[in-house]
Design an enzyme around this catalytic site. Sequence first.
Site, mmCIF file in Angstrom:
data_model
loop_
_atom_site.group_PDB
_atom_site.id
_atom_site.type_symbol
_atom_site.label_atom_id
_atom_site.label_comp_id
_atom_site.label_asym_id
_atom_site.label_seq_id
_atom_site.Cartn_x
_atom_site.Cartn_y
_atom_site.Cartn_z
ATOM 1 N N HIS A 89 76.886 86.757 -33.860
ATOM 2 C CA HIS A 89 77.000 86.861 -32.410
ATOM 3 C C HIS A 89 78.474 86.983 -32.026
ATOM 4 C CE1 HIS A 89 78.694 82.841 -31.800
ATOM 5 N NE2 HIS A 89 77.831 82.413 -32.712
ATOM 6 N N ASP A 95 78.328 82.546 -37.812
ATOM 7 C CA ASP A 95 79.498 82.669 -38.684
ATOM 8 C C ASP A 95 79.337 81.905 -39.992
ATOM 9 O OD1 ASP A 95 79.511 80.223 -37.360
ATOM 10 O OD2 ASP A 95 81.543 80.428 -36.565
#
Length: 527
Positions: free
Chosen positions: A67, A375
């Site tokens: 994202h 991440d």
Amino acid sequence: MFYLTTLLAILARLSSGQIILTDLNDISQHWGQISPYRDNPDDYFGVQDVGLPDGCQIEQAHSLQRHAQRFPTSFYDDGSNDERFGQKVSNFSETQSSEKWSGPLVFLNTYKYTMGEGLLTGVGAITEFTSGVAFWNRYGRTLFNASAGQLSYNSSFPNGTERPKPVLRTTSQSRIQNSQINWSLGFFGPSFLAVSNPSLSNATTAFDVVVIPEGGVENNTLASYDSCIDSDNEPTLDLGDQIANQYLQSYLQNATDRFQKYAPSGFNLTVNDTYAMQSICAYETAYIGQSDFCTLFTADEWSGFENSLDIEYYYDYAYGNPTGRAQGVGYLQELLARLTNQYITSSNSSVNYTMTNNPEDFPLGAKMYSDFSHDDIIVSVLTAMSVDYFKDAPNLDYPPDPARKFILSKMTPFGARLITEVIGCASPDPETVSAARTAYFPEQYGYSPKNATNKFVRMRLNNGILPLNSIRGGDCADRTDGLCSLESFVASQQSATELANYQFACFGNYSVTDIFSRKDYDGTIAA
């Protein structure tokens, strides 16, 4: 002569990090995993020959997409600490209105913390849209043999029949789903229609979306910490956080003392307050594009901020954590299944096999795959793969070593993408090409799908070609251009599941002792 030598020494020190940075482009390169996206150069990770060989072409692309820019989260070292500092400033201003901030902190006299929590921002939407466009430009044009001037994916073949629908996967979390939506607007291109559709109604039916639940304890390779219970337990969860906190206590003390001189009488600045100033700078830029906190710190202090985040992630999600491999092995198993055209019908990891045992949710043989995630998942996947280029731990030196390899701004900035390319070649040992070159059409450099029977894997992390020759065991060690034969790549991962030791790493009864020893767990723990 003595004075000249002294002056030159001072100037050298100033130029090496002691001056206050004011250029946001420079500053924002040191925000770790909350840095804005930038392409890495093709050769950033040390691959010598970055061109695609003659007789070769990319035939399939798998994207693991993070994202983009979001509001801070509720974790203490993230949004909670930022919000606490904002409230601390507001409370003081309300109760001690006669006391004022001064100098570079004068803006705090009227400052208000205005950020939300966790959601994708408008800036993040732009990042994801741009990523979708970039994926079309680099891969879609050649994978789908685009016509001249074609700006985005066309769901029909040239003869008018419908193409098989790509299946995109996302978790159920808002910022992940909204990243997928904005990425899709870029790749599938309803904003590029020849006849505009201002309402975006029925913008595209060209693809399907699989939403995998996130937030409980269900299996989900794109949010694998949910099912890996020990990754969220003390002290495993806080391993990196505590080591990073030890580091920030040293690198930010001078800055805290410097700012205390501008604080109103009675306001006691702590190192955590100063850390919040750095974090708020990054997040306000991700929200509104600017922040008065950004021009307060030296180059060394920004490098220290980034290193604190590198330390945190290395010891929470990579080789420094006993669940590092376990959190990444599920996606790796899915990638290997797609590469070898096999469904996954049972699970020994975070794989949800009810979503990998059928062609609707987990199609095989597709030209493109795009999965939307976080991440830390990218970091853990690289760990599970044993890409030992990233093996060395960040240390507690200040200023940090600029030549270190585990740097989050290069690995997992907002909008990061780990892309696995499957490349077909005529030769089993194609001659390397040193420089990158643009593929304007699939057959430009002698590629023909009829004779491209030799398959290779190449991986890019934010455009930089990964050195697959650094994968442990040497199966991919033969080439200097990042290519590894598909057969050898699969062989290089045969021990990945065993190394992850998922069941014990995620559910075993073990303890993490002597946190500050910075132990190298190699991303796993033995039963």
